[in-house]
Design a protein around this motif. Sequence first.
Motif, PDB file in Angstrom:
ATOM      1  N   TYR A 186       0.868  -1.372  -0.092  1.00  0.00           N
ATOM      2  CA  TYR A 186       0.018   0.005  -0.090  1.00  0.00           C
ATOM      3  C   TYR A 186       0.811   1.177   0.111  1.00  0.00           C
ATOM      4  N   CYS A 187       0.672   2.045  -0.843  1.00  0.00           N
ATOM      5  CA  CYS A 187       1.068   3.446  -1.037  1.00  0.00           C
ATOM      6  C   CYS A 187       0.730   4.501  -0.120  1.00  0.00           C
ATOM      7  N   ARG A 188       1.188   4.740   1.248  1.00  0.00           N
ATOM      8  CA  ARG A 188       0.623   5.488   2.100  1.00  0.00           C
ATOM      9  C   ARG A 188       1.895   6.529   2.616  1.00  0.00           C
ATOM     10  N   HIS A 189       1.094   7.650   3.187  1.00  0.00           N
ATOM     11  CA  HIS A 189       2.229   8.566   3.671  1.00  0.00           C
ATOM     12  C   HIS A 189       3.249   8.192   4.659  1.00  0.00           C
ATOM     13  N   ASP A 190       2.754   7.108   5.463  1.00  0.00           N
ATOM     14  CA  ASP A 190       3.561   6.718   6.538  1.00  0.00           C
ATOM     15  C   ASP A 190       4.285   5.218   5.995  1.00  0.00           C
ATOM     16  N   ASN A 191       4.290   4.926   4.835  1.00  0.00           N
ATOM     17  CA  ASN A 191       4.979   3.660   4.102  1.00  0.00           C
ATOM     18  C   ASN A 191       6.133   4.104   3.342  1.00  0.00           C
ATOM     19  N   THR A 192       7.369   4.148   4.099  1.00  0.00           N
ATOM     20  CA  THR A 192       8.549   4.356   3.637  1.00  0.00           C
ATOM     21  C   THR A 192       9.384   3.399   2.803  1.00  0.00           C
ATOM     22  N   ALA A 193       8.549   2.243   2.765  1.00  0.00           N
ATOM     23  CA  ALA A 193       9.406   1.042   1.990  1.00  0.00           C
ATOM     24  C   ALA A 193       9.357   1.443   0.349  1.00  0.00           C
ATOM     25  N   PRO A 194      10.214   1.194  -0.349  1.00  0.00           N
ATOM     26  CA  PRO A 194      10.063   1.238  -1.739  1.00  0.00           C
ATOM     27  C   PRO A 194       9.284   0.414  -2.332  1.00  0.00           C
ATOM     28  N   PRO A 195       8.595   0.712  -3.371  1.00  0.00           N
ATOM     29  CA  PRO A 195       7.681   0.054  -4.247  1.00  0.00           C
ATOM     30  C   PRO A 195       8.424  -1.355  -4.599  1.00  0.00           C
ATOM     31  N   LEU A 196       7.714  -2.372  -4.625  1.00  0.00           N
ATOM     32  CA  LEU A 196       8.238  -3.565  -4.942  1.00  0.00           C
ATOM     33  C   LEU A 196       8.166  -3.610  -6.389  1.00  0.00           C
TER      34      LEU A 196
ATOM     35  N   VAL B 242      -4.560  -9.924  -5.264  1.00  0.00           N
ATOM     36  CA  VAL B 242      -3.766  -9.867  -6.511  1.00  0.00           C
ATOM     37  C   VAL B 242      -4.092  -8.526  -6.991  1.00  0.00           C
ATOM     38  N   MET B 243      -5.245  -8.135  -7.034  1.00  0.00           N
ATOM     39  CA  MET B 243      -5.445  -6.923  -7.699  1.00  0.00           C
ATOM     40  C   MET B 243      -4.962  -5.597  -6.566  1.00  0.00           C
ATOM     41  N   GLU B 244      -4.859  -5.800  -5.399  1.00  0.00           N
ATOM     42  CA  GLU B 244      -4.258  -4.893  -4.542  1.00  0.00           C
ATOM     43  C   GLU B 244      -2.732  -4.793  -4.764  1.00  0.00           C
ATOM     44  N   ILE B 245      -2.129  -6.222  -4.966  1.00  0.00           N
ATOM     45  CA  ILE B 245      -0.698  -6.256  -4.995  1.00  0.00           C
ATOM     46  C   ILE B 245      -0.229  -5.436  -6.458  1.00  0.00           C
ATOM     47  N   VAL B 246      -0.927  -5.564  -7.350  1.00  0.00           N
ATOM     48  CA  VAL B 246      -0.513  -5.067  -8.846  1.00  0.00           C
ATOM     49  C   VAL B 246      -1.052  -3.787  -8.810  1.00  0.00           C
ATOM     50  N   SER B 247      -2.061  -3.071  -8.035  1.00  0.00           N
ATOM     51  CA  SER B 247      -2.483  -1.672  -8.142  1.00  0.00           C
ATOM     52  C   SER B 247      -1.830  -0.900  -7.064  1.00  0.00           C
TER      53      SER B 247
ATOM     54  N   HIS C  69      -9.578  -0.068 -20.155  1.00  0.00           N
ATOM     55  CA  HIS C  69      -8.626   0.871 -19.602  1.00  0.00           C
ATOM     56  C   HIS C  69      -7.944   0.240 -18.326  1.00  0.00           C
ATOM     57  N   LEU C  70      -7.619  -1.093 -18.481  1.00  0.00           N
ATOM     58  CA  LEU C  70      -6.856  -1.824 -17.524  1.00  0.00           C
ATOM     59  C   LEU C  70      -5.371  -0.975 -17.245  1.00  0.00           C
ATOM     60  N   VAL C  71      -5.047  -0.431 -17.893  1.00  0.00           N
ATOM     61  CA  VAL C  71      -3.710   0.098 -17.615  1.00  0.00           C
ATOM     62  C   VAL C  71      -3.656   1.012 -16.712  1.00  0.00           C
ATOM     63  N   ASP C  72      -4.676   1.973 -16.497  1.00  0.00           N
ATOM     64  CA  ASP C  72      -5.029   2.572 -15.249  1.00  0.00           C
ATOM     65  C   ASP C  72      -4.920   2.375 -13.930  1.00  0.00           C
ATOM     66  N   LEU C  73      -5.000   0.925 -13.853  1.00  0.00           N
ATOM     67  CA  LEU C  73      -4.755   0.401 -12.491  1.00  0.00           C
ATOM     68  C   LEU C  73      -3.518  -0.063 -11.923  1.00  0.00           C
ATOM     69  N   ILE C  74      -2.743   0.142 -13.079  1.00  0.00           N
ATOM     70  CA  ILE C  74      -1.098  -0.534 -12.583  1.00  0.00           C
ATOM     71  C   ILE C  74      -0.744   0.691 -11.530  1.00  0.00           C
ATOM     72  N   ASP C  75       0.070  -0.017 -10.730  1.00  0.00           N
ATOM     73  CA  ASP C  75       0.710   0.833  -9.550  1.00  0.00           C
ATOM     74  C   ASP C  75       1.586   1.888 -10.244  1.00  0.00           C
ATOM     75  N   LYS C  76       1.054   3.345 -10.193  1.00  0.00           N
ATOM     76  CA  LYS C  76       1.677   4.180 -10.654  1.00  0.00           C
ATOM     77  C   LYS C  76       2.946   4.723  -9.936  1.00  0.00           C
TER      78      LYS C  76
END
Length: 648
Positions: A419-429, A525-530, A558-565
Motif C-alpha cells: 500500500y502506498c501511504r504517507h507513513d509507508n517508507t518502503a520502496p515499491p516492490l 492480487v488486484m491490491e498487489i498489482v495496483s 483501460h486496465l492499464v489505469d490500475l497499474i501501480d503508478k
Amino acid sequence: MTCGHDVRTWFSLFLSFFVVSTTTAVTFNITNRCSYTVWPAAMLLDDDNWPVGGGGMRLDQGKTWTLNMADDISSGDIWARTGCSFDSKGNGSCQTGDCGGLLACKNRGEPPFTTADFALNQHGSNTFFDISLRNGFNVPMEFLPVPDKGQGLGCSKGPRCVADITSQCPSKLKAPGGCSSSCQVFNNQVHCCTGSHCEPTKYSAFFVRMCPQALSFSNHAPKETDFSCPTGVNYQVVFCPPINLASSPAPSPPNSTAIGPSSTGPSSKKVDTVVSIAITGSVVSFILTTAFILFVVHRRLTRRCHEMEEEEAEFGKLQGTPMRFTFQQLDVATEQFKDKLGEGGFGSVYKGRLGEERIAVKRLDRAGQGKSEFLAEVQTIGSIHHINLVRLFGFCAEKSHKLLVYEYMPKGSLDKWIYCRHDNTAPPLEWKVRCKIITNIAKGLAYLHEECMQRIAHLDVKPQNILIDDDFNAKISDFGLCKLIDRDMSQVVTRMRGTPGYLAPEWLTSHITEKADVYSFGVVVMEIVSGRKNLDTCRSEESIHLITLLEEKVKNGHLVDLIDKNSNDMQAHEQDVIQMMKLAMWCLQIDCKRRPKMSEVVKVLEGTMDAESSIDHNFVATHQANFGIAGNVNSSAPPVASHLSGPR
C-alpha cells in the motif's frame, strides 16, 4: 493443581481476615496469587543488622511459604523475583531482585523490586512495617497483619499496592521485568532531590500516585506509610492480591462504656433488651449475609475452575499438535511482552526468543478469539506443514491465557509493502517480487484446498494475514477462522466470518466452499498489482472500491489505469501486469463454479496453462444472483488433527 485446591486456598486467604491465630510465634505467610510463578526472597537481620536468616524458594500460583521468625530476628525484607531459572544446586538468575544468582538469598537483591519491610519488637514491643517502592516495582503485593486473640485493638490496617505499575511504567524507568526506582535511574542511592524541575521527584510522584499506601522517596509521611502492631501478631504477604478484597482485618470493637447517670429501673431493662435484640439481629444478619456471599463466590469459583479443568482436558487430548508452553516461559521469552510487532482483531503479536530461535507470540485477548477459533488454529496449522504456511512452534492454554507461538517473519505482513501511504517508507516492490509473492500465496492455498485429507478453507485471506520473510517469500498465517470440508461434501454452512472487502458473494447465503478463498485471492492480487487497498475511503467516491473500479476499467479497455503508478518497473511490464489482472478476474467470478481451482492458478502462474478467457466481467453482486451453490448442504465437523495430512 486441582480446582478444589485452588478454591480452598482462596477461601483460606479470605477467611484469614476473620479467623484469629492461636500460635505465639510470629510467622509470615507468603502467598503467590499471581497467574505466573514467582521466586520470593527474604533477608532477615539481627539487632546489629547482620544477616541471620531468610532464604528463597520457587512459589507457584496458589502456593504459600511460611517463615517462622526466630527470637534473634530484629528486622527484615521480603520481596518477589520474576523471570527466574535455577539449577538443582540453587544457582541461576532472575530478571528482578537477583540475590547474586542464588535461590536462597545471602544479601539484598538488585533493583527493581518492591519489599515488605518490618522491624520486630521496637519501641515498647511494637512491630513497625510497610511496603517500600524505593527499590522499584516488580509485582503487586499487600502486607497485612493477622492479629492473635486479644491483640486486635492496637493493630494498624496494613498497606496494599495492587496497581500493576510495571505495565504503566514511564519509559525512562523501564527495566527487564519491572519498573526501576527513579533514584536508581538517576544515580542517587539515598535521597531524591526535591527541586521543582527535578526529574527524580517527578518520577517518584508516579509511584506515590499509583500506590499511595506504600513508602517511596517522595512519600515519607509516617501516618500514611508506616504501620504498626503489638508483639505476637502474625503477618501475610500476598503477591498479586485480589483488588476488591478488604485491605485489613476488621478491628475488634472497643469495650462499651456507660455514659451519663446509671439506671437500673424497668425502663432501662427494656432498653437493654431492645439493644440486645438489635445487636443480636445485626450480628445474625451479618453472618447470614457473609455466608451467602461466600456461598455465591465459592459456587462461581468452583464453576469457573471446572470450566478451566474441562478446557485443560480438551487441550490435553489433542494429538499431533505442537509443543505446549507455560505462560511463564512465554513471559520470559518475550521479556514481559515488551516488543509489540502488531495488533489485530483477536489480540497482539510480540517478538521473542526461545534459545537461538526468534519467535512471534500472538497473545489473544479475552474479548477476541474464542476457544473454538483457538482450537481450530492449534489443530489446523499445528498438524500441517508447507513452505508457504507460517510454522506454528507451539501454544499456551493456561487458565485465561491463550497464546500461539509462530516462526518469526522479519519483514512483517504484506500490507506494509504494497500500500502506498504517507507513513509507508518502503520502496515499491519490483514486478518480479510481486509475482513471487502471488505465486507463494497461490501454492499455500492450493495445498490447503487440494493436498490435505480434508479440504481446508482459510476464510480470511488478506494482505494482513500474509507474512514475508527476509527473501520476500510469502507465507499464509492466522487460521483462526478456517473450516474443514470433507472430500465427500460439496460445501459447509457457516456464520459469516472474515474481513469486509475480501468476502465472496456467496457469503450472503452462508453456503461456503474453498472457492471463497479463490475470490479473496483475486482481491489480494488486484491490491498487489495496483498498490492500493481494495476499500480506500481516502479516494474519490467512484474510486473507493477497487473491484468495482476494475469492472469499469475492463469494460472500457483501460486496465492499464490500475497499474501501480508509484513503480516504474511495474509500468515497464505493462502487458505482463494486465495478464495477471485477467487471472485475478477469473478468480473474481460471482458464480463460484466458474472460478478456477488454486492448483490451476498455480499452473497459470508457472506458464503451463492459460487463464480462462471467457469470463463474466461483473465481479460484485448487486442483487440476488446465482452464486453456484450446490444442492446438498452439510455442516462441517470441528477440526480433528488426525483428519489432516502430515508434513510435506
